[in-house]
Design an enzyme around this catalytic site. Structure first.
Site, PDB file in Angstrom:
ATOM      1  N   CYS A 108      -2.362  -0.948  -4.777  1.00 17.96           N
ATOM      2  CA  CYS A 108      -1.683  -1.618  -4.164  1.00 17.96           C
ATOM      3  C   CYS A 108      -1.089  -3.747  -4.554  1.00 17.96           C
ATOM      4  O   CYS A 108      -0.542  -4.143  -3.767  1.00 17.96           O
ATOM      5  CB  CYS A 108      -2.178  -2.058  -2.948  1.00 17.96           C
ATOM      6  SG  CYS A 108      -2.941   0.152  -2.497  1.00 17.96           S
ATOM      7  N   HIS A 142      -0.301  -7.242   1.479  1.00 14.81           N
ATOM      8  CA  HIS A 142      -0.171  -6.133   1.463  1.00 14.81           C
ATOM      9  C   HIS A 142      -0.641  -5.156   3.020  1.00 14.81           C
ATOM     10  O   HIS A 142      -1.240  -5.739   3.412  1.00 14.81           O
ATOM     11  CB  HIS A 142      -0.998  -5.317   0.656  1.00 14.81           C
ATOM     12  CG  HIS A 142      -2.146  -4.054   0.314  1.00 14.81           C
ATOM     13  ND1 HIS A 142      -0.512  -3.449   0.281  1.00 14.81           N
ATOM     14  CD2 HIS A 142      -3.045  -3.759   0.533  1.00 14.81           C
ATOM     15  CE1 HIS A 142      -1.505  -2.208   0.168  1.00 14.81           C
ATOM     16  NE2 HIS A 142      -2.239  -2.080   0.567  1.00 14.81           N
ATOM     17  N   ASN A 202      -0.061   2.448   4.941  1.00 11.19           N
ATOM     18  CA  ASN A 202      -0.134   1.767   3.993  1.00 11.19           C
ATOM     19  C   ASN A 202       0.499   2.599   3.099  1.00 11.19           C
ATOM     20  O   ASN A 202      -0.406   3.351   2.110  1.00 11.19           O
ATOM     21  CB  ASN A 202      -1.515   1.719   3.674  1.00 11.19           C
ATOM     22  CG  ASN A 202      -2.208   1.180   2.099  1.00 11.19           C
ATOM     23  OD1 ASN A 202      -1.126   0.422   1.741  1.00 11.19           O
ATOM     24  ND2 ASN A 202      -4.002   0.745   1.728  1.00 11.19           N
TER      25      ASN A 202
END
Length: 327
Positions: A121, A254, A284
């Site tokens: 990520c 993020h 996500n």
């Protein structure tokens, strides 16, 4: 004396696969397999309302292509002006060649460097930092930096604590060399001792999958670590650039979990209306989440020329980093 050389973002783009699954739709699919969850349960813990999943056979480079094309168009350049492609992904099309090489071919160009970055990520922040360095040193003039993921391929749909979190998508930026500072400061970190709290502990060996090829996560451990390191790296990047929290027009973290994002903003004393949030609609999307959110905010008019933007990511590895830039 030659003039200083910097890297600036000159175009953004993004792409989401057409299939959108609301929490209620995903919960219904999981219920058919005896897994219980609900819209309320997911929203309360994550802030996520929906996510997009790629169709069968669609790869990371397939998602990256329209995002890249949109960024190139926004930059007002031809594809063959790109002399560097970096793709951040943890779900590549294949073991090798890199997704970046496959994307380069799909764009109809050749000759420039192309490679992948794997920092989960944090991948886009890592890739942007590498591209910035290469432009500053003259190793590249126009770089295409992409985050692209098909995380739906590695989800355990029997684990409701993880399968509801992730989605597929791609985001891209074009960086160009400039005499005017764009990317002001960057910083990257990793600590492999935390590898077990977020991982996919499988690999290909002898023509078979060895180990477990599905995502595993200790959510509480990730949350505790993430908020602390994100605040620290953000402050470090601000100090490097000679800026303060008051100079930040937009925080684009993020998009992992609304609680992590809110916690980070609070520690940086930033109001929530300065935080770009897309996790509610995209889930996500790992390395794609920051460039996806940036493109959304550019195209809806929030992020404008002259704004100071903080990008920061944290992911499996454990990896984390931040980029401060003037847009």
């Amino acid at each position: 004396m030659p003039s200083a050389r910097y890297a600036r973002i000159i175009g953004t783009g993004s792409y989401l696969p057409p299939l959108r699954l609301s929490n209620a739709e995903l919960a219904a699919q999981l219920a058919a397999d005896g897994i219980e969850t609900s819209d309320e349960w997911i929203v309360e813990r994550t802030g996520i309302h929906a996510r997009h999943f790629a169709a069968e056979g669609v790869t990371a480079s397939d998602l990256a292509l329209p995002a890249a094309q949109a960024a190139i168009a926004a930059a007002g350049i031809a594809a063959d002006e790109i002399d560097l492609i970096i793709v951040a992904t943890s779900t590549p099309d294949m073991v090798f060649p890199s997704t970046a090489c496959l994307l380069q071919h799909k764009l109809g160009i050749a000759g420039g460097a192309a490679f992948d970055v794997q920092a989960v990520c944090s991948g886009f922040v890592y890739a942007l930092t590498v591209a910035d360095s290469m432009i500053r040193t003259g190793a590249a003039n126009k770089a295409l930096v992409v985050g692209a993921e098909v995380f739906s391929r590695i989800l355990d749909f029997k684990d409701r604590t993880t399968c509801v979190l992730f989605g597929d998508g791609a985001g891209a930026v074009v960086l160009g060399a400039s005499e005017t500072p764009g990317i002001l400061a960057t910083e990257l970190h990793a600590d492999g001792k935390h590898s077990g709290i977020l991982c996919v502990p499988g690999h290909v060996s002898g023509g078979k999958v060895s180990g477990d090829p599905l995502l595993k996560m200790d959510g509480q451990a990730v949350f505790k670590l993430a908020v602390g390191v994100l605040e620290k790296v953000a402050r470090s990047v601000l100090e490097k650039a000679g800026r303060s929290e008051d100079d930040i027009d937009w925080l684009i973290p993020h998009q992992a979990n609304i609680r992590i994002m809110q916690g980070t903003a609070k520690k940086l004393k930033l109001p929530l209306d300065k935080v770009v949030v897309t996790v509610d609609q995209h889930g996500n999307t790992s390395a794609a989440s920051i460039p996806l959110a940036l493109d959304v905010a550019v195209r809806d008019g929030r992020v404008k020329a002259g704004d100071t933007v903080m990008l920061e990511g944290v992911g499996g590895g454990f990896t984390w980093g931040a980029v401060l830039l003037d847009f």
